[in-house]
Write a protein that holds these residues in place. Sequence first.
Motif, PDB file in Angstrom:
ATOM      1  N   ARG A   1     -74.769 -12.434  93.652  1.00  0.00           N
ATOM      2  CA  ARG A   1     -75.566 -11.495  92.851  1.00  0.00           C
ATOM      3  C   ARG A   1     -76.358 -10.549  93.750  1.00  0.00           C
ATOM      4  NH1 ARG A   1     -77.355 -16.290  89.931  1.00  0.00           N
ATOM      5  NH2 ARG A   1     -76.408 -16.471  87.876  1.00  0.00           N
TER       6      ARG A   1
ATOM      7  N   GLN B   1     -73.687  -2.164  95.536  1.00  0.00           N
ATOM      8  CA  GLN B   1     -73.458  -1.225  94.442  1.00  0.00           C
ATOM      9  C   GLN B   1     -74.519  -0.132  94.446  1.00  0.00           C
ATOM     10  OE1 GLN B   1     -71.222  -2.769  90.736  1.00  0.00           O
ATOM     11  NE2 GLN B   1     -72.904  -4.200  91.047  1.00  0.00           N
ATOM     12  N   ASN B   2     -75.743  -0.500  94.715  1.00  0.00           N
ATOM     13  CA  ASN B   2     -76.818   0.487  94.767  1.00  0.00           C
ATOM     14  C   ASN B   2     -76.616   1.465  95.921  1.00  0.00           C
ATOM     15  OD1 ASN B   2     -79.408   1.534  93.899  1.00  0.00           O
ATOM     16  ND2 ASN B   2     -80.292   0.586  95.715  1.00  0.00           N
TER      17      ASN B   2
ATOM     18  N   ALA C   1     -75.452  -6.452  94.175  1.00  0.00           N
ATOM     19  CA  ALA C   1     -76.474  -5.482  93.772  1.00  0.00           C
ATOM     20  C   ALA C   1     -76.817  -4.539  94.922  1.00  0.00           C
ATOM     21  CB  ALA C   1     -77.720  -6.210  93.278  1.00  0.00           C
TER      22      ALA C   1
ATOM     23  N   GLY D   1     -74.249  -9.025  86.623  1.00  0.00           N
ATOM     24  CA  GLY D   1     -74.288  -7.669  86.099  1.00  0.00           C
ATOM     25  C   GLY D   1     -72.952  -7.203  85.560  1.00  0.00           C
TER      26      GLY D   1
END
Length: 700
Positions: free
Chosen positions: A222, A229-230, A226, A198
Amino acid sequence: MVQRLRILFAAAPFLAAFVAFAAQAQVLPHHELRVALQPDQHILIASDTLILPEGTREIEFTLHRGLHPASPDATLEVQGSDGWLQQYRVVLPAGSRRFTLNYRGEIYQPPQQEKREARTFETTPGVISAEGVFLSANSGWYPQLPGMTTFSLTVETPAGWRAVSQGAYQEGRWQETQPQDEIYLIAAPYTEYAADAGGIAALVYLRQDDTALAQRYLDATRRYLALYQNLLGPYPYAKFALVENFWETGYGMPSFTLLGSQVIRLPFIADTSYPHEILHNWWGNGVYVDYERGNWSEGLTAYLADHLLQEQKGQGADHRRGTLQKYADFINAERDFPLAEFSSRHSMATEAVGYGKALMLFHMLRRELGDAIFVQALRAFYRDQLFKRAGYAELEAAFSKTSGRDLHNFFAQWVEREGAPQLQLEQPRARRTAQGYELSFTLTQSQSGSTYALSVPIAVTLAGAETAYQTTVTMQDKQTKVRITVPGQPLRLDIDPEFDLFRRLARAEIPPAFSQLFGAERLTIVLPTSASADLRTQYQAIAQTWQQQPGRRTRIKWDNEIDALPQDSAVWLFGWENAFLAEMLGALPDGTLQEHGVHLDDEEYPRDGHAYALSAGRDGQTIAWLAADSPAALPTLARKLPHYAKFGYAAFAGDQVSNLAKGSWEATRSPLAQAVVQEDGNSMDVPRARLSTRSALAAP
């Protein structure tokens, strides 16, 4: 498909936008480093151009005393020294704020074994060798100034080697424009694997070509980038790299982790320790720790990595019980200390407080505020403190502001005080009323010292109900008499059934585990006289090593030297040949320990080719047994076993001691789970009703 070539990644656009509002009021010193490594000779050759903040004319820095710096444009004054580090002073001409240092020399301090309780680690302040290069600020490989810095780093390595540092690799150099506590330089004959996550570079550096292993970690990178970060906000660096080290380590640096060859090949690491290291780039390597006010980062990272991953599997309560069990097993009055004094882990006791108590602090805070506010406060703390040093005061401010509540007393109670509450439950009683049933009971805090303000979860099993009635009781005094109305006939009361409170567990709440022996203040190790000479030698070596653990009285006895096992200590029995093996047999569940092997988890593990460790409880005493048929397996078994401290049993195969089974026994009945006495004076011993299902922590 992973490509085995160097790919250049720029920081993602959203990262640039995010860090734009991360406060960076002061201009930082900047290093422009150019380095050549000669690993076979342990030599570093370097030139560093330092650019200082406007108006700075006089500075002091430290450098390895064997590097002999010289400057073409500044005068160096030698100051004091500390070990291998030499201090220098520089005064620049008026109007100048940059100067260059040229230096070269040997840095070679090979990893040395360091014993911490029953565990052995290898550490080094810095090494340049044919096996690899490890350099940190502690190595003195670059001129270290007080405070934070930014840098660019160009490295010349032997053919086939690659160098790794924090930041992004662009235009032939590593560079980092965000404030850094220190600069790392790692190098070895690496194969590089790369993928996009990303807009973030996912990288793996392995000492041997292994595409499948690299792919496992690229996929994990990955996945966890993710996830976090979310949950928390944009990742603060341009890359995250897994870097294989040439000795066994578990280090987390800004934008990469340095793990040993054996560690990274363990099949569970990619989904246990690895996400923990990724998350440290938010906590510890993103928001820096103000160590003088307590290291909050390890507890928060443990909560949002180790605990969260277990919570996603529905095993959060088990993880919290294990956390509280460590505190109960390893912490006494002499070993305890406040969270405000925790800086780093160097023993089981410091881990129990600095990781465990802090983990529970964040869990209690989440339970108090709710998931949505808890996550919002974490995001605000991260956004406002990114690339700054922060302590518990900044956490308190973020949670207070987000929740609209004054949380000073909450933080003061759990951060500034040592110790833990200890709860006792007096016989609960039921009374029929016009509104239904009234349940009454008394809760007491039995710890010495002042009272804790607690929100105590309770679960009431009701006649005919599959799901328990759950609520929370507020406790402000040492003793609280509680009367509540429940929607059915109460049969059983459970206090804190899911281990949501930081507290000292009652012994009956804790199943037998190896931690109770590693944390015991008194320990007796009983050796088998009738074992072979080679086995006796290895058993005695283990006993003598464990005897050296500080803060514990350990006796070593041969089984022909005593008539009975002592009652005043925890006990290790070593060997199939131990004269007291029958004592262990009687304390274990029926059928566990057999003449020709061990039965665990519906599997038989024969004596030949296997090693074992089993624990058991006996009249409030913990005893355990360790055995192997092969003398060659015993040193590895002894080294590995402390890593299984939370378990009650484990079985291993071969001289390499590969784990085959591990687990925990059932705890005996908790004194905080009691049958409710009815109006006629009778009570029924019933199992606890099902508790409501909880969702794992997630972004709102």
